[in-house]
Design a protein around this motif. Structure first.
Motif, mmCIF file in Angstrom:
data_model
loop_
_atom_site.group_PDB
_atom_site.id
_atom_site.type_symbol
_atom_site.label_atom_id
_atom_site.label_comp_id
_atom_site.label_asym_id
_atom_site.label_seq_id
_atom_site.Cartn_x
_atom_site.Cartn_y
_atom_site.Cartn_z
ATOM 1 N N THR A 1 -1.848 -1.679 10.728
ATOM 2 C CA THR A 1 -1.944 -1.570 8.921
ATOM 3 C C THR A 1 -1.798 0.096 8.415
ATOM 4 O O THR A 1 -0.641 0.327 8.112
ATOM 5 N N LYS A 2 -2.478 1.229 9.237
ATOM 6 C CA LYS A 2 -2.865 2.416 8.632
ATOM 7 C C LYS A 2 -1.402 2.660 9.160
ATOM 8 O O LYS A 2 -0.693 3.724 8.394
ATOM 9 N N ASP A 3 -0.488 2.430 10.593
ATOM 10 C CA ASP A 3 -0.149 2.929 10.641
ATOM 11 C C ASP A 3 1.200 2.942 10.411
ATOM 12 O O ASP A 3 1.997 3.211 9.380
ATOM 13 N N LEU A 4 1.317 1.838 9.984
ATOM 14 C CA LEU A 4 2.288 0.885 8.863
ATOM 15 C C LEU A 4 2.414 1.644 7.786
ATOM 16 O O LEU A 4 3.580 2.030 7.101
ATOM 17 N N SER A 5 0.912 1.370 6.859
ATOM 18 C CA SER A 5 0.703 2.213 5.395
ATOM 19 C C SER A 5 1.607 4.223 5.496
ATOM 20 O O SER A 5 2.727 4.478 4.585
ATOM 21 N N GLN A 6 1.645 4.528 6.326
ATOM 22 C CA GLN A 6 2.297 6.205 7.126
ATOM 23 C C GLN A 6 3.574 6.473 6.678
ATOM 24 O O GLN A 6 4.265 6.669 5.949
ATOM 25 N N ILE A 7 3.816 5.446 7.430
ATOM 26 C CA ILE A 7 5.556 4.873 7.991
ATOM 27 C C ILE A 7 5.989 4.583 6.147
ATOM 28 O O ILE A 7 7.294 4.914 5.384
ATOM 29 N N ILE A 8 5.660 3.589 5.315
ATOM 30 C CA ILE A 8 5.642 2.861 4.339
ATOM 31 C C ILE A 8 5.608 3.914 3.406
ATOM 32 O O ILE A 8 7.111 4.579 2.785
ATOM 33 N N ALA A 9 4.836 4.972 3.505
ATOM 34 C CA ALA A 9 4.786 5.974 2.946
ATOM 35 C C ALA A 9 5.696 7.159 2.793
ATOM 36 O O ALA A 9 6.250 7.511 1.448
ATOM 37 N N THR A 10 6.493 7.448 3.847
ATOM 38 C CA THR A 10 7.193 8.155 4.294
ATOM 39 C C THR A 10 8.642 8.075 4.003
ATOM 40 O O THR A 10 9.428 8.755 3.076
ATOM 41 N N ARG A 11 8.558 6.135 3.676
ATOM 42 C CA ARG A 11 10.124 5.996 3.531
ATOM 43 C C ARG A 11 10.088 5.607 2.368
ATOM 44 O O ARG A 11 10.986 6.216 1.384
ATOM 45 N N PHE B 1 -1.254 3.560 -1.555
ATOM 46 C CA PHE B 1 -2.527 2.542 -1.459
ATOM 47 C C PHE B 1 -1.865 1.635 -1.034
ATOM 48 O O PHE B 1 -1.289 0.837 -2.181
ATOM 49 N N VAL B 2 -2.573 0.810 -0.244
ATOM 50 C CA VAL B 2 -2.422 -0.583 0.367
ATOM 51 C C VAL B 2 -3.483 -1.096 0.008
ATOM 52 O O VAL B 2 -5.193 -0.825 0.571
ATOM 53 N N VAL B 3 -3.784 -2.042 -0.942
ATOM 54 C CA VAL B 3 -4.915 -3.254 -0.972
ATOM 55 C C VAL B 3 -4.605 -5.129 0.068
ATOM 56 O O VAL B 3 -3.891 -5.258 -0.267
ATOM 57 N N SER B 4 -5.365 -4.649 0.975
ATOM 58 C CA SER B 4 -5.327 -5.727 1.738
ATOM 59 C C SER B 4 -6.375 -6.027 1.488
ATOM 60 O O SER B 4 -7.695 -6.536 1.449
ATOM 61 N N PHE B 5 -6.245 -7.909 1.189
ATOM 62 C CA PHE B 5 -7.548 -9.331 0.293
ATOM 63 C C PHE B 5 -7.980 -9.451 1.635
ATOM 64 O O PHE B 5 -8.782 -10.835 1.269
ATOM 65 N N ALA B 6 -6.890 -9.485 2.765
ATOM 66 C CA ALA B 6 -7.322 -10.331 4.345
ATOM 67 C C ALA B 6 -7.614 -9.125 5.499
ATOM 68 O O ALA B 6 -8.190 -8.325 5.730
ATOM 69 N N PHE C 1 -6.090 0.935 3.089
ATOM 70 C CA PHE C 1 -5.748 1.877 3.485
ATOM 71 C C PHE C 1 -4.746 3.228 2.702
ATOM 72 O O PHE C 1 -4.071 3.146 1.522
ATOM 73 N N SER C 2 -4.630 4.620 2.909
ATOM 74 C CA SER C 2 -3.967 5.439 1.981
ATOM 75 C C SER C 2 -3.286 5.837 3.081
ATOM 76 O O SER C 2 -3.630 6.496 3.924
ATOM 77 N N ALA C 3 -1.694 6.268 2.443
ATOM 78 C CA ALA C 3 -1.264 6.875 3.299
ATOM 79 C C ALA C 3 -0.158 7.973 2.370
ATOM 80 O O ALA C 3 0.098 8.187 1.510
ATOM 81 N N ALA C 4 -0.416 9.292 2.794
ATOM 82 C CA ALA C 4 0.372 10.264 1.223
ATOM 83 C C ALA C 4 1.519 10.736 2.451
ATOM 84 O O ALA C 4 2.173 10.727 3.385
ATOM 85 N N PHE C 5 2.601 11.153 1.215
ATOM 86 C CA PHE C 5 3.849 11.460 1.650
ATOM 87 C C PHE C 5 3.938 12.924 0.769
ATOM 88 O O PHE C 5 3.876 13.173 -0.226
#
Length: 554
Positions: free
Chosen positions: A332-342, A321-326, A307-311
């Motif tokens: 996860t996409k929404d959390l990735s965007q929150i983390i990218a913003t933070r 970029f979030v690489v999930s092996f499970a 997953f990818s999220a820009a800031f």
């Protein structure tokens, strides 16, 4: 004025608009409704419609119809009472198990009175499973299904043993309860995990700023990875106005960091390319790794999801970029965007703090230059004038005082030079900078000082050179004043990440507690992120100092 007529293609959209609006209103009403009140209203509606059904189509056997109506009437009164006077306990309190036990008992008694396994009241049992799932998630769904199966077994056992068994109804209804519990349990577990992840995300490390980028980036990315289930994270960011930036890769508790100032790289991998242009995140990540040989990553597994999220901020723009092996969750996409913003916010905050620190150091350097340094210069000039008019015997002592003032002048001047605008990134070679400083120490403490280092040149930032000089000066002071040493040996050695400094003397050591814990030295080494070890020599003491080799500007 031209009026645009609606086309035929607009008709289906207009036809579905009321349905969407109604669905939106219903969703908002449900989300605003107290879940406890929703369960109580559901109990009232269930009891009311059961009474209506038994009135319009009386159940068999007729001899038990009166008892069934009495049970339903009492159950309706209980349901209404719980709406008017709800239990004043937490929504997930175990006290509610008593009420749901009554729900199951009433349904069981009604099914026993009305055709047993063929009773229409068995359809009320899923309400018990649903209510318990709302309260306790997966555990509630499992317990509710167990209660439903137990009620069915108790009610249906006489029917199965009377010779006219409805085994197929018993089996299919049992499977139905299990499937309902599994489906509702999934949503309960999903909600609980989302709640936990949001709570963990909300506990973002406050003030995660270490001595260098590796420290605070490790803190931030470790927390973000934990929120996402130990996923691997790659963060790429660059300056808004310049073609320079960094790439940080977090995997298995290790951070890899690469500074990039290549124009060609940023033309191929500008963070703007990863947002809104239809590029698949996996392909973009593979392209990044292909151009980053200094970053070691294992992305060859077939079951990974990316997953990818820009800031973007005032100073930086980048992408996470979030690489999930499970199996990745839907959020996860929404959390990735929150983390990218933070992450973007933290990068901006650290940049502002570092700029403020740099400005503060420059202001301090200017003040020292305009006050302390000028005063020391004036003091030395006065000493030279006094020295011309006194006997030769006293000149030696004045010369020593002048040497001390000169040493302090040079220390202050080094600090000023290191913090002038535009010079923060200057590097210094230890073998060129230290000899003059050691000559002053030899004169000040009247002791011999030997310096040794490896064949390779030792290069450090100037701010780190200043800290090393302070360490050597304090070690020399302790050795001569407390241990009466006449010889100091200073040795430098460098590894890939550490600068090792060893200082030994031929004195008697430092008495008392200071011997094993030189407080000032320990504090200075700790502030640099290093380690200090004190050991006895024969004669004297030995100090072994390991400092992280930080080449970036502080």
């Amino acid at each position: 004025m031209a009026i645009t007529q609606p086309t035929r293609n607009d008709a289906p959209a207009r036809a579905h608009r009321p349905a969407r609006e109604f669905a939106g209103l219903a969703r908002e009403w449900l989300l605003r409704t107290d879940p406890e009140r929703l369960i109580c209203l559901g109990r009232v509606i269930t009891a009311a419609f059961a009474i209506l059904a038994i009135y319009l189509d009386p159940t068999r056997p007729n001899s038990l119809l009166y008892e069934s109506r009495v049970v339903l009437g009492l159950y309706l009164l209980l349901a209404i009472a719980l709406v008017i006077f709800p239990l004043r306990y937490s929504f997930i309190s175990p006290v509610h198990l008593l009420i749901h036990g009554i729900d199951a008992a009433v349904v069981g008694w009604l099914t026993f009175l009305t055709n047993e396994l063929a009773s229409p009241f068995f359809s009320i049992l899923p309400f018990v499973i649903l209510a318990m799932t709302m309260r306790w998630g997966l555990k509630g769904a499992a317990l509710g299904a167990l209660i439903a199966l137990l009620v069915q077994l108790v009610v249906g056992l006489p029917d199965l043993l009377d010779g006219d068994a409805e085994l197929n109804v018993f089996i299919m209804r049992s499977i139905y309860f299990v499937l309902v519990a599994a489906t509702l349990g999934y949503f309960g577990a999903y909600r609980e995990r989302s709640r936990q992840r949001l709570a963990q995300l909300a506990q973002w490390p406050p003030g995660a700023i270490g001595e260098d980028r590796v420290s605070w980036l490790s803190i931030l990315l470790e927390h973000a990875s934990g929120v996402l289930g130990d996923a691997h994270l790659l963060v790429i960011w660059r300056e808004q106005e310049f073609e320079s930036g960094c790439v940080a890769y977090w995997a298995n508790g290790t951070l890899q960091l690469a500074d990039l100032r290549h124009t060609d790289f940023w033309r191929r991998h500008d963070p703007d390319h990863y947002e809104g242009r239809g590029r698949r995140s996996g392909e973009a990540l593979n392209g990044l790794f292909a151009d980053l040989p200094q970053i070691h990553a294992n992305t060859e597994q077939s079951d990974l999801k990316v997953f990818s999220a820009a800031f973007s901020s005032v100073r930086y723009r980048g992408c996470v970029f979030v690489v999930s092996f499970a199996n990745a969750a839907d959020d996860t996409k929404d959390l990735s965007q929150i983390i990218a913003t933070r992450v973007g916010t933290e990068l901006e905050r650290v940049a502002l703090i570092q700029a403020a620190r740099s400005e503060g150091r420059m202001r301090l350097a200017r003040d020292l230059h305009d006050s302390v340094l000028q005063n020391l210069t004036a003091a030395r000039l006065k000493l030279k004038l006094i020295e011309e008019g006194i006997p030769d015997g006293a000149k030696t002592q004045l010369t020593e005082v002048g040497s001390l003032i000169l040493e302090q002048q040079q220390c202050v001047r080094k600090f000023v030079d290191e913090n002038r605008p535009g010079e923060e990134g200057n590097l210094a070679k230890l073998e060129q900078e230290l000899p003059e400083f050691l000559d002053l120490l030899r004169t000040q403490w009247n002791c011999a000082i030997d310096l040794s280092h490896g064949p390779a040149p030792l290069v450090v930032p100037r701010w780190m050179l200043y800290e090393i000089m302070q360490l050597i000066s304090e070690a020399a002071s302790n050795a001569v004043r407390h241990g009466r040493a006449t010889l100091l040996r200073i040795a430098f050695a460098r590894t890939a990440e550490l600068l090792n400094l060893e200082i030994t003397d031929n004195g008697t050591g430092i008495p008392g507690e200071l011997e094993m814990n030189p407080l000032s030295l320990s504090q200075r080494v700790a502030e640099l992120g290093g380690k200090l070890a004190v050991c006895r020599n024969s004669p004297g003491l030995g100090l072994k100092i390991a400092l992280p080799l930080k080449l970036e500007v502080r």
